[in-house]
Write a protein that holds these residues in place. Structure first.
Motif, PDB file in Angstrom:
ATOM      1  N   UNK A 108     -14.216 114.493 -29.597  1.00  0.00           N
ATOM      2  CA  UNK A 108     -14.856 115.746 -30.018  1.00  0.00           C
ATOM      3  C   UNK A 108     -15.756 116.292 -28.920  1.00  0.00           C
ATOM      4  N   UNK A 109     -16.482 115.403 -28.258  1.00  0.00           N
ATOM      5  CA  UNK A 109     -17.349 115.829 -27.162  1.00  0.00           C
ATOM      6  C   UNK A 109     -16.525 116.442 -26.034  1.00  0.00           C
ATOM      7  N   UNK A 110     -15.414 115.820 -25.701  1.00  0.00           N
ATOM      8  CA  UNK A 110     -14.560 116.341 -24.627  1.00  0.00           C
ATOM      9  C   UNK A 110     -14.030 117.723 -24.977  1.00  0.00           C
ATOM     10  N   UNK A 111     -13.543 117.886 -26.198  1.00  0.00           N
ATOM     11  CA  UNK A 111     -13.034 119.211 -26.588  1.00  0.00           C
ATOM     12  C   UNK A 111     -14.146 120.239 -26.589  1.00  0.00           C
ATOM     13  N   UNK A 112     -15.300 119.895 -27.137  1.00  0.00           N
ATOM     14  CA  UNK A 112     -16.413 120.831 -27.158  1.00  0.00           C
ATOM     15  C   UNK A 112     -16.831 121.245 -25.756  1.00  0.00           C
ATOM     16  N   UNK A 113     -16.915 120.275 -24.834  1.00  0.00           N
ATOM     17  CA  UNK A 113     -17.313 120.593 -23.461  1.00  0.00           C
ATOM     18  C   UNK A 113     -16.266 121.440 -22.762  1.00  0.00           C
ATOM     19  N   UNK A 114     -14.984 121.170 -22.998  1.00  0.00           N
ATOM     20  CA  UNK A 114     -13.930 121.972 -22.374  1.00  0.00           C
ATOM     21  C   UNK A 114     -14.027 123.432 -22.806  1.00  0.00           C
ATOM     22  N   UNK A 115     -14.216 123.658 -24.102  1.00  0.00           N
ATOM     23  CA  UNK A 115     -14.337 125.023 -24.592  1.00  0.00           C
ATOM     24  C   UNK A 115     -15.599 125.676 -24.043  1.00  0.00           C
TER      25      UNK A 115
END
Length: 251
Positions: A108-115
């Motif tokens: 979730x952290x990775x997806x949030x940071x990518x966006x």
């Protein structure tokens, strides 16, 4: 660590395989918010002296995108696994409940940071946005997405169908996000609403994240980080206990 890394890889691959939906689409929708508010309020509102409204708005929109997508990643993955029945293979694995939990959180952290990075890079092409304290920006982005990921795990376990998950998001996550100061400073509110804003943990994420850009905030950044950290630990503890008891996971 093999099992943990395998589950983490599976969770990362799950959203990356549909990147147009999970990464690109949120970036576009966030930019639409910016376009509308820039057109309507750019010349009418100044929150911080010497800072345009658009510059003030962009960090809030970036953090909003980070939080919403972190929540969506964990919650959608959990409920899809429950509905399809493959959650049983995760529960039967030799992974501990903490390893399962943190695999979902890190994805979730990775997806949030990518966006969030995508939104920032696109807006950076058109607007001059300062970076006063990059480390504060990174810490709040990670802690905010981790907290929303933990909430997503709880929501995904609690919901039995997508309607219930949508209700959780529409009646809890969305109001807390929109009333956290994304589009305004709480000093523009009546005193009663300012007090209520201080009860909203999302406010501390937005305010602290914005401090990293301008060096100005409504609350000292150390206080905000403490509040966010305490909330993350509390929600994480609850999520791990729910995983341990098998609530709505073991039939």
């Amino acid at each position: 660590m093999t099992g943990f890394l395998t589950l983490l890889y599976k969770e990362l691959l799950r959203f990356w395989k549909v990147g147009f939906q999970t990464v690109l689409a949120p970036i576009v929708s966030t930019l639409l918010y910016l376009l509308i508010f820039f057109h309507v309020l750019e010349t009418r509102v100044e929150v911080y002296q010497g800072v345009s409204y658009t510059a003030f708005l962009i960090p809030g929109l970036v953090m909003m995108a980070v939080m919403q997508n972190a929540f969506a990643n964990a919650s959608s993955s959990m409920i899809q696994s429950k509905i399809s029945g493959n959650i049983i293979f995760v529960l039967l694995s030799p992974l501990t409940y903490r390893e399962i939990f943190f695999a979902y959180i890190l994805a979730s952290v990775v997806r949030g940071l990518l966006v969030g990075i995508g939104v920032y890079l696109v807006t950076w092409l058109f607007f001059d946005i300062p970076l006063f304290w990059p480390l504060w920006i990174f810490m709040y982005a990670v802690m905010g997405s981790a907290l929303l990921g933990a909430l997503g795990v709880i929501a995904g376990i609690w919901a039995d169908k997508f309607d219930q998950l949508a209700a959780f998001q529409n009646f809890l996550i969305m109001p807390l996000t929109f009333l956290s100061g994304v589009f305004y400073s709480i000093h523009s509110l009546p005193s009663a609403w300012q007090y209520l804003s201080h009860l909203n943990p999302f406010f501390y994420m937005i305010d602290g994240f914005r401090y990293g850009f301008f060096g100005v905030s409504d609350i000292p950044p150390y206080v905000s980080l403490l509040v966010v950290t305490v909330c993350f630990l509390a929600v994480s503890y609850l999520a791990i206990q729910i995983l341990r008891t098998g609530y709505k996971l073991r039939h």
